[in-house]
Enzyme design. Sequence first.
Site, PDB file in Angstrom:
ATOM      1  N   CYS A 103     -25.821 -66.901 -73.927  1.00  0.00           N
ATOM      2  CA  CYS A 103     -26.060 -65.903 -74.381  1.00  0.00           C
ATOM      3  C   CYS A 103     -25.849 -64.748 -72.394  1.00  0.00           C
ATOM      4  O   CYS A 103     -26.993 -63.861 -72.871  1.00  0.00           O
ATOM      5  CB  CYS A 103     -26.809 -65.138 -75.441  1.00  0.00           C
ATOM      6  N   GLY A 116     -29.564 -70.536 -86.604  1.00  0.00           N
ATOM      7  CA  GLY A 116     -27.751 -70.164 -86.616  1.00  0.00           C
ATOM      8  C   GLY A 116     -26.502 -70.423 -86.439  1.00  0.00           C
ATOM      9  O   GLY A 116     -25.933 -70.225 -87.154  1.00  0.00           O
TER      10      GLY A 116
HETATM   11  C1  LIG Z   1     -30.494 -69.345 -77.122  1.00  0.00           C
HETATM   12  S1  LIG Z   1     -31.843 -70.882 -78.514  1.00  0.00           S
HETATM   13  C2  LIG Z   1     -30.724 -71.246 -79.370  1.00  0.00           C
HETATM   14  C3  LIG Z   1     -30.205 -69.581 -80.551  1.00  0.00           C
HETATM   15  C4  LIG Z   1     -29.646 -71.463 -81.357  1.00  0.00           C
HETATM   16  N1  LIG Z   1     -28.979 -72.263 -81.043  1.00  0.00           N
HETATM   17  C5  LIG Z   1     -28.871 -70.196 -82.692  1.00  0.00           C
HETATM   18  O1  LIG Z   1     -27.451 -69.983 -82.909  1.00  0.00           O
HETATM   19  O2  LIG Z   1     -29.885 -69.762 -83.592  1.00  0.00           O
HETATM   20  C6  LIG Z   1     -32.383 -71.282 -77.351  1.00  0.00           C
HETATM   21  C7  LIG Z   1     -33.798 -72.506 -77.824  1.00  0.00           C
HETATM   22  O3  LIG Z   1     -33.709 -73.382 -77.128  1.00  0.00           O
HETATM   23  C8  LIG Z   1     -34.640 -73.698 -77.208  1.00  0.00           C
HETATM   24  N2  LIG Z   1     -35.233 -74.642 -76.017  1.00  0.00           N
HETATM   25  C9  LIG Z   1     -35.559 -74.660 -74.539  1.00  0.00           C
HETATM   26  N3  LIG Z   1     -35.820 -75.394 -73.908  1.00  0.00           N
HETATM   27  C10 LIG Z   1     -35.393 -76.396 -74.902  1.00  0.00           C
HETATM   28  C11 LIG Z   1     -35.298 -77.935 -74.363  1.00  0.00           C
HETATM   29  N4  LIG Z   1     -35.613 -77.938 -72.779  1.00  0.00           N
HETATM   30  N5  LIG Z   1     -35.521 -79.010 -74.984  1.00  0.00           N
HETATM   31  C12 LIG Z   1     -35.001 -78.592 -76.795  1.00  0.00           C
HETATM   32  N6  LIG Z   1     -35.244 -77.147 -77.179  1.00  0.00           N
HETATM   33  C13 LIG Z   1     -35.817 -75.996 -75.812  1.00  0.00           C
HETATM   34  C14 LIG Z   1     -35.528 -72.208 -77.041  1.00  0.00           C
HETATM   35  O4  LIG Z   1     -37.511 -72.650 -78.087  1.00  0.00           O
HETATM   36  C15 LIG Z   1     -34.864 -72.275 -78.232  1.00  0.00           C
HETATM   37  O5  LIG Z   1     -35.284 -71.963 -79.281  1.00  0.00           O
END
Ligand SMILES: C[S@@+](CC[C@H](N)C(=O)[O-])C[C@H]1O[C@@H](n2cnc3c(N)ncnc32)[C@H](O)[C@@H]1O
Length: 434
Positions: A372, A255
């Site tokens: 969030c 997003g």
């Molecule tokens: C809040 S969501 C991100 C939403 C995205 N930024 C958007 O606006 O559509 C958090 C994301 O972080 C990823 N994530 C969690 N730990 C991570 C890490 N250590 N390295 C990379 N990605 C990670 C998860 O798989 C998830 O897709």
Amino acid sequence: MTPRHLALDILLAVVNKGESLSAVAPRLLGRIHDSRNRALAYRLTLDTLRHLNRFSWIRDKLLERAFTGKDMDVALLLTLGISQLSDPDLPVHASLNETVEVAKTFKKKPWAAGLVNGVLRNFQRRQEELTAAANKQDTLFFSHPQWLLTQLQQAYPNQWRAIAHGNNTPADLCLRLAPRIDTADYLAQLSSELNAHAHANLPSAILLNSTDITSLPGFATGDFSVQDASAQQAAHILQPQAGETILDACAAPGGKTTHLLELSHNQAQITALDIEAKRLERIQDNLTRLGLTATLMAADASDTASWWNGQQFDAILLDAPCSATGIIRRHPDIKWHRKPKDIEQLVSTQAKLLDTLWRLLKPTGRMLYATCSLLPSENSEQIKAFLARTPNARHCPLTLADSHDTGFGTQFLPTDAQHGDGFFYALLVKDDDK
Ligand SMILES: C[S@@+](CC[C@H](N)C(=O)[O-])C[C@H]1O[C@@H](n2cnc3c(N)ncnc32)[C@H](O)[C@@H]1O
């Protein structure tokens, strides 16, 4: 498959098996083809999840003894029935009859239909008394677990009631129009039944009633993305420029990646990383539909040896994994799935990501830390601690309409359907002389 039956199946997966609603709903909702019935099934599911502890407590007051494991399907069906009968907008007759019909499909439990019928009719008779009794307990009145209510009370002594209420209020669908789309022109194409209107502070954001987005004008041609208004602030704060190298460290489903690209006219060089390889497909789908390009990588952002080429970035977006307590109004299961221990773990992961990714930023570069979450431990306290241990990090206060300055970042609250989800942002700049 009736809407009540489908709602029960989704609830069984979410409540009894502990799966997340966002994983279960896309998988199961397709079992109903009629869009109105599908929407009803989802609405019944959300309503029940919003007040799960309240309606389950009332249910148990109506039973001689609480249900055990193997009969939790009947228990959950009763909770679903009580939820419907508590909603004055739903027809009582259909709620009762259709719920009893679902019980008749439990072939190995011929007693279930009679029991469901009896308990729900008893609820109708005792509704006022039981509702008044539930309202005496804050956790039941506000339909939140005690630990979360306590944290909200401590963090927001004057606003916690409005926040809890906001968490239980259905949110509008919010679209982000592509920069080339004129808001007034787009609104003119939408049916008046959708009650669509421009967001008060973000002209490219429009709010409307929930609907099948693929049926909206310009879906296939990338005229809009679905993105909450508070989430749309990220790219506006980071202000991506053509030619800049930008790391979107936790990017899926993309997003914010796509918004960063749109604002840079697809001229920023974005590396979009996510730890879940499967979720990268969602980013690619969004990029393709919107006609945008980024470099995608499946990796743990904190394990830089596995993916980083040693070139520092002009800007970094760290949209960190978090409790998601700011998006409960869209994902009410979060209230019941999340536990205090999870928060401790998340705070430590976020700190590790902040420290690791800071080294990947050029001197004078900027990092936007986003969550969030509504919890200070993941937000202002996290940034305060980071600044205390990072001498070359400077905090740039943000002044954004409808957000609350915490001293170490700014917090959006989900207290008004117009305002958006409960996002937190802190903009950090790297000094070049230390
Ligand atoms: C809040 S969501 C991100 C939403 C995205 N930024 C958007 O606006 O559509 C958090 C994301 O972080 C990823 N994530 C969690 N730990 C991570 C890490 N250590 N390295 C990379 N990605 C990670 C998860 O798989 C998830 O897709």
